[in-house]
Design a protein around this motif. Structure first.
Motif, PDB file in Angstrom:
ATOM      1  N   THR A 326       0.781 -40.506  22.676  1.00 35.70           N
ATOM      2  CA  THR A 326       0.270 -39.304  22.023  1.00 35.70           C
ATOM      3  C   THR A 326      -0.424 -38.396  23.028  1.00 35.70           C
ATOM      4  O   THR A 326      -0.831 -38.837  24.110  1.00 35.70           O
ATOM      5  CB  THR A 326      -0.725 -39.653  20.914  1.00 35.70           C
ATOM      6  N   GLU A 328      -3.348 -37.112  22.675  1.00 37.51           N
ATOM      7  CA  GLU A 328      -4.749 -37.534  22.798  1.00 37.51           C
ATOM      8  C   GLU A 328      -4.879 -38.717  23.743  1.00 37.51           C
ATOM      9  O   GLU A 328      -5.807 -38.769  24.565  1.00 37.51           O
ATOM     10  CB  GLU A 328      -5.314 -37.895  21.427  1.00 37.51           C
ATOM     11  N   LYS A 332      -6.908 -38.775  27.379  1.00 32.67           N
ATOM     12  CA  LYS A 332      -7.905 -39.777  27.756  1.00 32.67           C
ATOM     13  C   LYS A 332      -7.481 -40.539  29.002  1.00 32.67           C
ATOM     14  O   LYS A 332      -8.314 -40.871  29.857  1.00 32.67           O
ATOM     15  CB  LYS A 332      -8.155 -40.725  26.583  1.00 32.67           C
ATOM     16  N   TRP A 343      -6.346 -30.176  25.592  1.00 34.24           N
ATOM     17  CA  TRP A 343      -5.763 -30.611  24.322  1.00 34.24           C
ATOM     18  C   TRP A 343      -6.157 -29.583  23.280  1.00 34.24           C
ATOM     19  O   TRP A 343      -7.326 -29.209  23.193  1.00 34.24           O
ATOM     20  CB  TRP A 343      -6.285 -32.004  23.973  1.00 34.24           C
ATOM     21  N   PRO A 350      -1.703 -30.492  18.177  1.00 35.74           N
ATOM     22  CA  PRO A 350      -2.258 -31.833  18.379  1.00 35.74           C
ATOM     23  C   PRO A 350      -1.333 -32.739  19.182  1.00 35.74           C
ATOM     24  O   PRO A 350      -1.765 -33.781  19.670  1.00 35.74           O
ATOM     25  CB  PRO A 350      -2.434 -32.353  16.944  1.00 35.74           C
TER      26      PRO A 350
END
Length: 377
Positions: A326, A328, A332, A343, A350
């Motif tokens: 993803t 996200e 990270k 992001w 998203p």
């Protein structure tokens, strides 16, 4: 002695209230430069020039801070003349601002208000929504075409309440490019009383064959306002200098609400040096083209892991994560390795990261990290 006793209940009940449309604004969120724990990161989240600032602009900036007690030239005459000389424009029709952001806000402030509509494409620059809401206008968002501008969708949403149309070209945050023929078609389809704002913050990264014709259109049209910035290819983001070009009537309206002394003396001098430093611009453009293409190829090689890159003409790539990894998680993972990227779930993205093209070493490192993350997902 006057009575200074106050009724605290009355004071707490009576307070100034902001306009409803102001409270509807989602504040602009700048790109991260530090991790959540405060650890500094390599900043690939703000589309700054990875090569920094040219020597000529640096020297002019240093000379410009010699006199700190005197207001800067309120008309930025030499800066306007330098811009006009570079692009064969009329200096009287050039306006300058605290970055191009201020100019984008001025456009909405001068030409829209409560009950009016401000139109822009989905996945457009987030400042457009803020500028519209700030003056009480209604933001109207046109559907995109695979993350790019759909001219027909924009024209279909024009009403008798439309007052301003914003279009970034190349677009931010997608990097997509609308060709000159489509820009001309969009303008031709707009009513004459609608202000067409063409935001060209990344125009200097284009070669001559990719020019969208915006400045030429603003030269002859009475309802076109082109904006540019010194924050990107010129490497002057810290000084916040933007400029715009439009008809004399539009410039007159914008000047009436422009903040005075909005470009510092040192900033003006640095900008003059930067716009005349063709070698620095060429070096920055070539670096960006080389490593943007290279990173796009590296991401394309990960398509079997669900990664896809949106074709870009700016100094960044929008990478889509459509597999197990993803956006996200990638954010990270890159942050854990010391890299800040952007992001944008608040802008309806998203599943994507916007990554600035960095130095060679930074770009190679980002590609390697993405490969490791994708293969391990």
């Amino acid at each position: 002695m006057p009575d200074t006793t106050f009724d605290t209940a009355t004071l707490s009940a009576s307070r100034p209230l902001p306009k409803d449309w102001i409270m509807g604004i989602s504040p602009y969120v700048p790109g991260k430069a530090a991790a959540d724990d405060g650890r500094p990161l390599i900043k690939l989240s703000a589309n700054e020039n990875p090569l920094g600032t040219g020597d000529a602009a640096r020297a002019a900036m240093a000379a410009g801070i010699a006199d700190l007690a005197t207001y800067p030239d309120p008309g930025a005459a030499k800066l306007r003349e330098a811009i006009a000389g570079k692009y064969s424009l009329d200096p009287a029709r050039i306006i300058y601002g605290t970055g191009s952001d201020e100019l984008l806000h001025l456009a909405a402030s001068a030409y829209a208000g409560p009950g009016d509509e401000v139109l822009y494409v989905r996945y457009g620059f987030s400042v457009y929504d803020i500028a519209a809401r700030r003056v009480g206008a209604v933001p109207v968002v046109a559907p995109d075409k695979d993350y790019g501008t759909d001219v027909d969708a924009l024209l279909a949403l024009v009403t008798d309440r439309t007052r301003v149309v914003y279009l970034a070209n190349p677009n931010n945050p997608t990097g997509t490019m609308t060709p000159a023929s489509e820009i001309a078609r969009l303008h031709a389809g707009l009513p004459g009383d609608v202000l067409f704002v063409l935001d060209q913050a990344y125009a200097e990264y284009l070669d001559d064959s990719e020019d969208d014709g915006g400045l030429a259109l603003a030269e002859k049209a009475s309802n076109v306002f082109v904006t540019r910035t010194f924050s990107k290819i010129h490497g002057l983001a810290a000084e916040r200098i933007g400029w715009g070009y439009a008809s004399a009537e539009i410039i007159d309206a914008l000047h009436r609400i422009r903040a005075p002394f909005n470009v510092t003396t040192a900033g003006q001098q640095a900008a003059i040096a930067a716009i005349n430093d063709n070698a620095w611009m060429e070096r920055s453009r070539d670096h960006n083209a080389q490593w943007r293409a290279w990173l796009a190829e590296q991401v394309a090689a990960l398509s079997n892991h669900g990664l896809r890159v949106v074709p870009s003409k700016a100094n960044f790539l929008l990478i889509l994560f459509e597999g197990k990894l993803t956006a996200e998680a990638a954010l990270k993972g890159l942050m854990a390795e010391g890299y800040a990227t952007r992001w944008l779930p608040g802008q309806g993205l998203p599943n994507a990261l916007r990554i600035t093209i960095g130095t060679e070493a930074q770009t190679r490192a980002v590609a390697a990290i993405l490969r490791t993350l994708a293969e391990g997902a």
